[in-house]
Design an enzyme around this catalytic site. Sequence first.
Site, PDB file in Angstrom:
ATOM      1  N   TYR A 169      -1.732  56.809  -6.740  1.00 14.04           N
ATOM      2  CA  TYR A 169      -1.633  55.714  -5.754  1.00 14.04           C
ATOM      3  C   TYR A 169      -0.200  55.182  -5.696  1.00 14.04           C
ATOM      4  O   TYR A 169       0.367  54.986  -4.616  1.00 14.04           O
ATOM      5  CB  TYR A 169      -2.614  54.609  -6.150  1.00 14.04           C
ATOM      6  CG  TYR A 169      -2.639  53.409  -5.234  1.00 14.04           C
ATOM      7  CD1 TYR A 169      -3.228  53.475  -3.979  1.00 14.04           C
ATOM      8  CD2 TYR A 169      -2.080  52.192  -5.634  1.00 14.04           C
ATOM      9  CE1 TYR A 169      -3.262  52.368  -3.147  1.00 14.04           C
ATOM     10  CE2 TYR A 169      -2.108  51.078  -4.811  1.00 14.04           C
ATOM     11  CZ  TYR A 169      -2.699  51.167  -3.569  1.00 14.04           C
ATOM     12  OH  TYR A 169      -2.721  50.072  -2.743  1.00 14.04           O
TER      13      TYR A 169
ATOM     14  N   SER B 286       2.742  48.753  -1.262  1.00 14.86           N
ATOM     15  CA  SER B 286       2.178  48.012  -2.413  1.00 14.86           C
ATOM     16  C   SER B 286       3.292  47.766  -3.421  1.00 14.86           C
ATOM     17  O   SER B 286       4.251  48.550  -3.505  1.00 14.86           O
ATOM     18  CB  SER B 286       1.066  48.830  -3.079  1.00 14.86           C
ATOM     19  OG  SER B 286       0.724  48.263  -4.325  1.00 14.86           O
TER      20      SER B 286
HETATM   21  P1  NAP Z   1     -10.270  48.038   1.770  1.00 11.67           P
HETATM   22  O1  NAP Z   1     -11.003  46.784   2.052  1.00 11.67           O
HETATM   23  O2  NAP Z   1     -10.892  49.059   0.901  1.00 11.67           O
HETATM   24  O3  NAP Z   1      -9.848  48.666   3.175  1.00 11.67           O
HETATM   25  C1  NAP Z   1      -9.362  49.973   3.282  1.00 11.67           C
HETATM   26  C2  NAP Z   1      -9.459  50.383   4.727  1.00 11.67           C
HETATM   27  O4  NAP Z   1      -8.903  51.691   4.849  1.00 11.67           O
HETATM   28  C3  NAP Z   1     -10.886  50.414   5.232  1.00 11.67           C
HETATM   29  O5  NAP Z   1     -10.951  49.826   6.493  1.00 11.67           O
HETATM   30  C4  NAP Z   1     -11.176  51.900   5.322  1.00 11.67           C
HETATM   31  O6  NAP Z   1     -12.003  52.155   6.435  1.00 11.67           O
HETATM   32  C5  NAP Z   1      -9.794  52.458   5.603  1.00 11.67           C
HETATM   33  N1  NAP Z   1      -9.711  53.867   5.252  1.00 11.67           N
HETATM   34  C6  NAP Z   1      -9.838  54.449   4.044  1.00 11.67           C
HETATM   35  N2  NAP Z   1      -9.754  55.775   4.159  1.00 11.67           N
HETATM   36  C7  NAP Z   1      -9.575  56.031   5.479  1.00 11.67           C
HETATM   37  C8  NAP Z   1      -9.434  57.206   6.232  1.00 11.67           C
HETATM   38  N3  NAP Z   1      -9.471  58.413   5.660  1.00 11.67           N
HETATM   39  N4  NAP Z   1      -9.252  57.100   7.574  1.00 11.67           N
HETATM   40  C9  NAP Z   1      -9.233  55.897   8.166  1.00 11.67           C
HETATM   41  N5  NAP Z   1      -9.375  54.748   7.507  1.00 11.67           N
HETATM   42  C10 NAP Z   1      -9.544  54.818   6.185  1.00 11.67           C
HETATM   43  O7  NAP Z   1      -8.869  47.717   1.083  1.00 11.67           O
HETATM   44  P2  NAP Z   1      -7.658  46.759   1.505  1.00 11.67           P
HETATM   45  O8  NAP Z   1      -7.293  46.027   0.276  1.00 11.67           O
HETATM   46  O9  NAP Z   1      -7.951  46.005   2.730  1.00 11.67           O
HETATM   47  O10 NAP Z   1      -6.526  47.847   1.760  1.00 11.67           O
HETATM   48  C11 NAP Z   1      -5.754  47.893   2.941  1.00 11.67           C
HETATM   49  C12 NAP Z   1      -4.364  48.436   2.611  1.00 11.67           C
HETATM   50  O11 NAP Z   1      -3.692  47.526   1.765  1.00 11.67           O
HETATM   51  C13 NAP Z   1      -4.379  49.784   1.856  1.00 11.67           C
HETATM   52  O12 NAP Z   1      -3.344  50.607   2.338  1.00 11.67           O
HETATM   53  C14 NAP Z   1      -4.088  49.366   0.423  1.00 11.67           C
HETATM   54  O13 NAP Z   1      -3.503  50.401  -0.327  1.00 11.67           O
HETATM   55  C15 NAP Z   1      -3.140  48.207   0.669  1.00 11.67           C
HETATM   56  N6  NAP Z   1      -2.982  47.286  -0.447  1.00 11.67           N
HETATM   57  C16 NAP Z   1      -4.037  46.533  -0.872  1.00 11.67           C
HETATM   58  C17 NAP Z   1      -3.852  45.666  -1.938  1.00 11.67           C
HETATM   59  C18 NAP Z   1      -4.972  44.833  -2.470  1.00 11.67           C
HETATM   60  O14 NAP Z   1      -4.804  44.255  -3.573  1.00 11.67           O
HETATM   61  N7  NAP Z   1      -6.096  44.696  -1.782  1.00 11.67           N
HETATM   62  C19 NAP Z   1      -2.609  45.572  -2.554  1.00 11.67           C
HETATM   63  C20 NAP Z   1      -1.571  46.353  -2.090  1.00 11.67           C
HETATM   64  C21 NAP Z   1      -1.752  47.197  -1.031  1.00 11.67           C
HETATM   65  P3  NAP Z   1     -13.187  53.234   6.471  1.00 11.67           P
HETATM   66  O15 NAP Z   1     -13.654  53.441   5.063  1.00 11.67           O
HETATM   67  O16 NAP Z   1     -14.215  52.612   7.362  1.00 11.67           O
HETATM   68  O17 NAP Z   1     -12.576  54.442   7.086  1.00 11.67           O
END
Ligand code: NAP
Length: 259
Positions: free
Chosen positions: A166, A153
């Site tokens: 985070y 991130s």
């Molecule tokens: P999201 O829609 O909340 O997806 C998060 C995913 O992580 C879900 O599929 C969730 O699946 C999984 N997860 C959470 N805890 C877990 C665990 N203990 N074991 C296995 N899976 C787990 O958010 P997203 O935005 O797509 O995030 C994806 C990645 O991108 C993350 O690493 C986040 O930090 C990064 N990111 C996002 C943004 C943004 O603005 N959206 C920006 C920078 C970085 P389950 O709950 O079904 O397990």
Amino acid sequence: MSEKPLSTPLAGRTAIVTGATSGLGRRFAHLLSAAGASVALMGRRVDRLENEVAAIAAKGGKAVAIALDVAHAGAIAPAFDEAQAALGPLDILINNAGVGGEGMALDLAIESFDQTFDVNVRGVYFAAQAAAQRMIEGGAAGRDTARIVNIASIVGFTPIQGLSAYAGSKAAVLMITQTMAREWARHGIAVNAICPGYIETEINADWFKTEGGQKQVKGFPRRRLMDEGALDETLMLLCGPAARFITGTAITVDDGQSL
Ligand code: NAP
């Protein structure tokens, strides 16, 4: 010499996507499948995984759903073995599972800190380790198809109030990426990271509905959030043949938000 790009550049490859039940992970799973890879979708909400597997199969792709909580580091290797048994030797890991862990540093609960690091750091570290072991054993490393992409991130290098745990976890992911890339370079495994800016997904949807969230968006240089397709080309670059000379790199895709 110019060669026509393949429409399925990842045909014959096997990929694992952690956190494939929503947001970016779900998007990545579909993207890799469309590029020809067989994909193991992992996460905790198995009903969602199965829905995505069915959606991929309906489009002619090959995918499996495997329950995995990456916070249980001991569960990672067996889940990866299950993926290989179903789909073949592993080529690509998208280390995407992540949680937010918001809270001001003065009073952040220990449990919240631990959950953030258990998923975002330990989960990423031991998933990369399990993947690299299998890429070496299975031959992907020798074939130069071995790719690990860690989703970090911009907060890994830009301090933002209320995100100390985070941000710390994502900074750790960046250094882990570089160090693993250095250690595994001789094996032929490319280890890279993507540093996204804000993309509206379940992880932040509630925040961006608030007044504070709207104010934050107005402060971005382009006054907007990115959409879920923002990382498509970068992910494909780091998973495909173009990454044969790219390792230990973090690519920022943030619409200028960190400027
Ligand atoms: P999201 O829609 O909340 O997806 C998060 C995913 O992580 C879900 O599929 C969730 O699946 C999984 N997860 C959470 N805890 C877990 C665990 N203990 N074991 C296995 N899976 C787990 O958010 P997203 O935005 O797509 O995030 C994806 C990645 O991108 C993350 O690493 C986040 O930090 C990064 N990111 C996002 C943004 C943004 O603005 N959206 C920006 C920078 C970085 P389950 O709950 O079904 O397990």
